[in-house]
Design a protein around this motif. Structure first.
Motif, PDB file in Angstrom:
ATOM      1  N   ALA A  93      49.218  18.086  35.309  1.00 36.76           N
ATOM      2  CA  ALA A  93      49.325  18.154  36.771  1.00 36.76           C
ATOM      3  C   ALA A  93      50.742  18.517  37.191  1.00 36.76           C
ATOM      4  O   ALA A  93      51.723  18.017  36.637  1.00 36.76           O
ATOM      5  CB  ALA A  93      48.923  16.824  37.394  1.00 36.76           C
ATOM      6  N   LEU A  94      50.822  19.417  38.174  1.00 34.09           N
ATOM      7  CA  LEU A  94      52.089  19.821  38.766  1.00 34.09           C
ATOM      8  C   LEU A  94      51.985  19.598  40.272  1.00 34.09           C
ATOM      9  O   LEU A  94      51.003  20.034  40.896  1.00 34.09           O
ATOM     10  CB  LEU A  94      52.351  21.305  38.523  1.00 34.09           C
ATOM     11  CG  LEU A  94      53.253  21.734  37.368  1.00 34.09           C
ATOM     12  CD1 LEU A  94      53.304  23.254  37.311  1.00 34.09           C
ATOM     13  CD2 LEU A  94      54.649  21.177  37.530  1.00 34.09           C
ATOM     14  N   THR A  95      52.959  18.976  40.857  1.00 36.38           N
ATOM     15  CA  THR A  95      52.994  18.825  42.307  1.00 36.38           C
ATOM     16  C   THR A  95      54.191  19.583  42.846  1.00 36.38           C
ATOM     17  O   THR A  95      55.338  19.302  42.454  1.00 36.38           O
ATOM     18  CB  THR A  95      53.083  17.342  42.714  1.00 36.38           C
ATOM     19  OG1 THR A  95      51.935  16.643  42.209  1.00 36.38           O
ATOM     20  CG2 THR A  95      53.114  17.207  44.231  1.00 36.38           C
TER      21      THR A  95
ATOM     22  N   HIS B 164      45.521  21.354  48.205  1.00 39.19           N
ATOM     23  CA  HIS B 164      46.492  20.654  49.044  1.00 39.19           C
ATOM     24  C   HIS B 164      46.052  19.210  49.287  1.00 39.19           C
ATOM     25  O   HIS B 164      46.788  18.413  49.855  1.00 39.19           O
ATOM     26  CB  HIS B 164      46.668  21.377  50.394  1.00 39.19           C
ATOM     27  CG  HIS B 164      45.523  21.171  51.340  1.00 39.19           C
ATOM     28  ND1 HIS B 164      44.346  21.911  51.261  1.00 39.19           N
ATOM     29  CD2 HIS B 164      45.353  20.315  52.374  1.00 39.19           C
ATOM     30  CE1 HIS B 164      43.524  21.509  52.212  1.00 39.19           C
ATOM     31  NE2 HIS B 164      44.103  20.548  52.901  1.00 39.19           N
ATOM     32  N   GLN B 165      44.826  18.884  48.818  1.00 37.78           N
ATOM     33  CA  GLN B 165      44.312  17.528  48.973  1.00 37.78           C
ATOM     34  C   GLN B 165      44.666  16.675  47.753  1.00 37.78           C
ATOM     35  O   GLN B 165      44.972  17.197  46.684  1.00 37.78           O
ATOM     36  CB  GLN B 165      42.786  17.560  49.146  1.00 37.78           C
ATOM     37  CG  GLN B 165      42.319  18.412  50.322  1.00 37.78           C
ATOM     38  CD  GLN B 165      40.810  18.425  50.434  1.00 37.78           C
ATOM     39  OE1 GLN B 165      40.197  17.444  50.812  1.00 37.78           O
ATOM     40  NE2 GLN B 165      40.202  19.553  50.099  1.00 37.78           N
ATOM     41  N   ASP B 166      44.590  15.373  47.921  1.00 34.58           N
ATOM     42  CA  ASP B 166      44.815  14.438  46.820  1.00 34.58           C
ATOM     43  C   ASP B 166      43.481  14.268  46.087  1.00 34.58           C
ATOM     44  O   ASP B 166      42.607  13.521  46.528  1.00 34.58           O
ATOM     45  CB  ASP B 166      45.314  13.094  47.375  1.00 34.58           C
ATOM     46  CG  ASP B 166      45.701  12.120  46.260  1.00 34.58           C
ATOM     47  OD1 ASP B 166      45.267  12.341  45.105  1.00 34.58           O
ATOM     48  OD2 ASP B 166      46.407  11.147  46.552  1.00 34.58           O
ATOM     49  N   ILE B 167      43.325  14.972  44.964  1.00 34.84           N
ATOM     50  CA  ILE B 167      42.042  14.960  44.255  1.00 34.84           C
ATOM     51  C   ILE B 167      41.736  13.567  43.707  1.00 34.84           C
ATOM     52  O   ILE B 167      40.581  13.126  43.706  1.00 34.84           O
ATOM     53  CB  ILE B 167      42.039  16.002  43.114  1.00 34.84           C
ATOM     54  CG1 ILE B 167      42.312  17.399  43.677  1.00 34.84           C
ATOM     55  CG2 ILE B 167      40.698  16.010  42.398  1.00 34.84           C
ATOM     56  CD1 ILE B 167      41.271  17.915  44.637  1.00 34.84           C
ATOM     57  N   ALA B 168      42.766  12.850  43.259  1.00 35.80           N
ATOM     58  CA  ALA B 168      42.539  11.491  42.752  1.00 35.80           C
ATOM     59  C   ALA B 168      41.969  10.604  43.855  1.00 35.80           C
ATOM     60  O   ALA B 168      41.060   9.786  43.607  1.00 35.80           O
ATOM     61  CB  ALA B 168      43.842  10.903  42.211  1.00 35.80           C
ATOM     62  N   ALA B 169      42.470  10.758  45.081  1.00 35.78           N
ATOM     63  CA  ALA B 169      41.936   9.985  46.211  1.00 35.78           C
ATOM     64  C   ALA B 169      40.505  10.391  46.524  1.00 35.78           C
ATOM     65  O   ALA B 169      39.668   9.551  46.876  1.00 35.78           O
ATOM     66  CB  ALA B 169      42.823  10.178  47.432  1.00 35.78           C
TER      67      ALA B 169
ATOM     68  N   PRO C 245      44.076  23.085  30.641  1.00 38.31           N
ATOM     69  CA  PRO C 245      43.883  23.385  32.069  1.00 38.31           C
ATOM     70  C   PRO C 245      44.981  22.758  32.924  1.00 38.31           C
ATOM     71  O   PRO C 245      45.470  21.667  32.632  1.00 38.31           O
ATOM     72  CB  PRO C 245      42.508  22.771  32.375  1.00 38.31           C
ATOM     73  CG  PRO C 245      42.292  21.741  31.329  1.00 38.31           C
ATOM     74  CD  PRO C 245      43.000  22.225  30.097  1.00 38.31           C
ATOM     75  N   LEU C 246      45.351  23.461  33.990  1.00 37.07           N
ATOM     76  CA  LEU C 246      46.402  23.001  34.887  1.00 37.07           C
ATOM     77  C   LEU C 246      45.816  22.636  36.248  1.00 37.07           C
ATOM     78  O   LEU C 246      44.893  23.293  36.730  1.00 37.07           O
ATOM     79  CB  LEU C 246      47.463  24.088  35.096  1.00 37.07           C
ATOM     80  CG  LEU C 246      48.155  24.664  33.863  1.00 37.07           C
ATOM     81  CD1 LEU C 246      49.214  25.678  34.291  1.00 37.07           C
ATOM     82  CD2 LEU C 246      48.768  23.568  33.016  1.00 37.07           C
ATOM     83  N   LEU C 247      46.386  21.603  36.864  1.00 36.60           N
ATOM     84  CA  LEU C 247      46.045  21.235  38.238  1.00 36.60           C
ATOM     85  C   LEU C 247      47.337  21.241  39.042  1.00 36.60           C
ATOM     86  O   LEU C 247      48.257  20.471  38.759  1.00 36.60           O
ATOM     87  CB  LEU C 247      45.392  19.858  38.291  1.00 36.60           C
ATOM     88  CG  LEU C 247      45.097  19.323  39.701  1.00 36.60           C
ATOM     89  CD1 LEU C 247      44.123  20.247  40.438  1.00 36.60           C
ATOM     90  CD2 LEU C 247      44.529  17.904  39.629  1.00 36.60           C
ATOM     91  N   ILE C 248      47.401  22.129  40.024  1.00 39.51           N
ATOM     92  CA  ILE C 248      48.599  22.270  40.850  1.00 39.51           C
ATOM     93  C   ILE C 248      48.285  21.737  42.245  1.00 39.51           C
ATOM     94  O   ILE C 248      47.326  22.186  42.885  1.00 39.51           O
ATOM     95  CB  ILE C 248      49.041  23.742  40.931  1.00 39.51           C
ATOM     96  CG1 ILE C 248      49.273  24.293  39.517  1.00 39.51           C
ATOM     97  CG2 ILE C 248      50.295  23.881  41.780  1.00 39.51           C
ATOM     98  CD1 ILE C 248      49.561  25.773  39.491  1.00 39.51           C
ATOM     99  N   GLN C 249      49.092  20.788  42.700  1.00 38.37           N
ATOM    100  CA  GLN C 249      48.880  20.208  44.019  1.00 38.37           C
ATOM    101  C   GLN C 249      50.134  20.352  44.862  1.00 38.37           C
ATOM    102  O   GLN C 249      51.249  20.460  44.339  1.00 38.37           O
ATOM    103  CB  GLN C 249      48.461  18.741  43.902  1.00 38.37           C
ATOM    104  CG  GLN C 249      47.108  18.563  43.215  1.00 38.37           C
ATOM    105  CD  GLN C 249      46.572  17.152  43.311  1.00 38.37           C
ATOM    106  OE1 GLN C 249      46.884  16.309  42.496  1.00 38.37           O
ATOM    107  NE2 GLN C 249      45.754  16.904  44.339  1.00 38.37           N
TER     108      GLN C 249
END
Length: 591
Positions: free
Chosen positions: A454-456, A430-435, A311-315
């Motif tokens: 993760a890709l930013t 567009h939010q900081d999911i870790a935060a 799975p990918l997470l793009i921020q």
């Protein structure tokens, strides 16, 4: 091309079928046939049969690939599936080899002709004459020699609506089941759909249906399109839509893989994956090739992992191109032939969120569709599920989504039976999911599940000069081509410097929109700074502010203007709290 939009091969009701059979019997009398004459089907010689089969080679190939469907539906019953061409000649005969006596086996073999004029009322010949589905059971056959068998036939239409022939299922008179007409219909629909999709120049496939739950079913609408949107052909369901839709114009407003409402229902645009292989040697401008060359090293790494189900997470900030990147990855990936289902989690109504995501069965709640809905997750089966703005999901929905990801099953609302699903997950925010995890507004276990890689994406203001110039040229060419009225143009160094100096709070989305405005206003002439009137005066941007506070203050002011004075939208776009935005604006006014 011209498509026949007449509703040929219409379904027949019992009363209509009775009248149909009466007309056929009357025609049989008019042909001069006698009920008790012993007519055997005429047989083509092997050379003529081979020629006819070669003429329909593509059709017969697709029919052979669908024979397992016939075998599954009929489960070993003593019956045969036949395809007869528009002249009533059987070109393919498959099924139980022990069905029928010697004469029946000869009559139902390849090469036998069942034209109504020679064989009287029979399913093949009568379906061709009436251009409609028909069952002829036992004594309903005009010739007594045929009254020991029962048959059901359904016409097969070409992508432009012409009659190609019929699918027929024949059995002993006492073994003809009620589901055999349905099987003939499903086989005919599956064959027609394969013919539409696999045309030589098909680049896009447009699926049409009254609702999302009916999409990509054998009976839903399918339109094949060239790369420029020209209609190549359509199945029988889609032809009923064509008179009300301007499809070549409509597809310019569609995003690949996204469900889009139209007046009649829902449409889904997807790319025909085999076309890239055909076009690869012809042009370097194919979608797949552009996608491959446009990907950065990190994005190529993401593609490799995505092809192995990671799975990918793009921020990234709003407008940085998260959705565009996902479409590129889908097109270049090993699930390109499957759907790309894009879901904006922030746009789903809270009260309908779970129903839209997980689907529901008929009667699950008041106001729901009478047929139920599969939901976005099941719609993504064998494809890619893109959950945009996943940070907007309520905690309750996060819990259910986590279970789906863990078990690879989804349980629709109102149902207790889990259903298996197979999809590649891509999430974006567009939010900081870790935060958000630290704040307790996003589940930590779900974060770990979606964050395989993760890709930013960087904001446009962080692009190097070379990257910015390359993007500018790419957008100019694409936008000029899309409007067709204007040739691609170049910009002066002054204009490029001014564009480069602006901080673009809306990132690539805003940049693209302003370039499009400039191209239209310039009307083919040189683009200058006056064509960007929707932005703050760009001539003032060439001297950059000297300190971070000035940059931030100007960013807040411009973003507020872009959002029409909406403080909440401004705060979301800047990833700030509204309190901070208010405080900074008060300080700016005091100064």
């Amino acid at each position: 091309m011209t498509l026949n939009v007449v509703n040929k091969a219409a379904l027949t009701h019992p009363e209509q079928e009775s009248q149909l059979l009466m007309r056929s019997w009357q025609r049989s009398h008019d042909y001069g046939l006698s009920q008790h004459s012993h007519h055997a089907p005429e047989l083509l010689d092997q050379t003529a049969l081979h020629h006819a089969q070669q003429h329909h080679a593509s059709l017969l190939h697709h029919l052979n690939t669908h024979l397992p469907l016939f075998e599954q539906l009929q489960q070993g019953r003593r019956c045969r599936l036949l395809f007869a061409d528009a002249q009533g000649t059987i070109l393919l005969s498959a099924g139980d080899p022990y069905f029928g006596n010697k004469a029946q086996k000869i009559a139902l073999a390849s090469g036998a002709s069942w034209h109504e004029q020679h064989m009287g009322t029979n399913a093949i010949g009568t379906a061709l004459k009436e251009q409609a589905e028909v069952s002829v059971l036992g004594q309903q056959h005009f010739l007594a020699t045929n009254q020991k068998i029962s048959c059901s036939a359904c016409p097969v239409l070409s992508p432009n609506g012409d009659m190609l022939g019929v699918i027929d299922i024949s059995s002993e008179i006492g073994e003809h089941c009620q589901d055999m007409p349905l099987t003939a219909r499903l086989m005919a629909l599956a064959l027609e759909n394969a013919l539409v999709i696999n045309q030589a120049h098909t680049h896009w496939i447009l699926n049409l249906a009254p609702d999302a739950g009916s999409l990509q079913q054998p009976w839903s609408g399918i339109v094949a399109l060239r790369e420029n949107g020209q209609v190549l052909g359509a199945n029988r369901s889609a032809r009923q839509w064509l008179t009300d839709l301007d499809i070549p114009t409509m597809i310019h407003g569609l995003q690949q893989g996204e469900l889009t409402p139209v007046k009649q229902g829902i449409v889904l645009l997807s790319r025909q994956p085999t076309m890239d292989k055909r076009r690869h040697s012809q042009t370097t401008a194919s979608t797949a090739l552009l996608t491959e060359t446009a990907l950065t090293a990190n994005e190529h790494r993401a593609l490799k992992l995505m092809n192995h189900h990671i799975p990918l997470l793009i921020q990234g900030e709003t407008g940085t191109g998260k959705d565009h990147l996902v479409r590129c990855l889908h097109q270049a990936g090993n699930r390109a032939s499957g759907p790309l289902i894009a879901v904006n989690c922030g746009a789903l109504p809270c009260e309908l969120l779970e129903a839209e995501l997980f689907g529901y069965v008929a009667g699950a709640f008041t106001g729901g569709s009478k047929q139920g809905r599969p939901g976005y997750i099941r719609a993504a089966d064998k494809g890619v599920l893109f959950l945009d703005e996943i940070g907007e999901l309520p905690l309750a929905a996060q819990t259910r989504l986590l279970r789906v990801l863990q078990e690879k099953t989804v349980t629709p609302l109102g149902c207790h039976q889990p259903q298996a699903v197979d999809f590649q997950l891509v999430a974006a925010s567009h939010q900081d999911i870790a935060a958000m995890v630290e704040q307790g507004t996003f589940r930590q276990d779900l974060y770990f599940r979606i964050n395989g890689y993760a890709l930013t994406l960087p904001p446009l203001r962080a692009y190097s000069e070379a990257e910015f110039t390359a993007l500018l040229q790419q957008l100019l060419q694409k936008l000029a081509a899309s409007h067709a009225l204007f040739s691609p143009t170049t910009l002066s160094d002054e204009v490029i410097s001014a564009l480069r100096a602006y901080h673009w709070p809306g990132n690539i989305r805003q940049f693209k929109q302003q370039l499009e405005v400039a191209i239209i206003l310039a009307e083919g002439h040189a683009i200058d700074l006056t064509h960007f009137s929707a932005l703050p005066p760009l001539t003032e941007q060439t001297t950059k502010p000297k300190d971070l506070k000035s940059v931030t203050d100007q960013l807040i002011i411009d973003t507020l203007a872009q959002c029409g004075g909406n403080m909440s939208a401004t705060a979301r776009q800047l990833n700030m709290s509204r309190t901070t935005v208010y405080a900074r604006l008060r300080a700016i006014k005091q100064n």
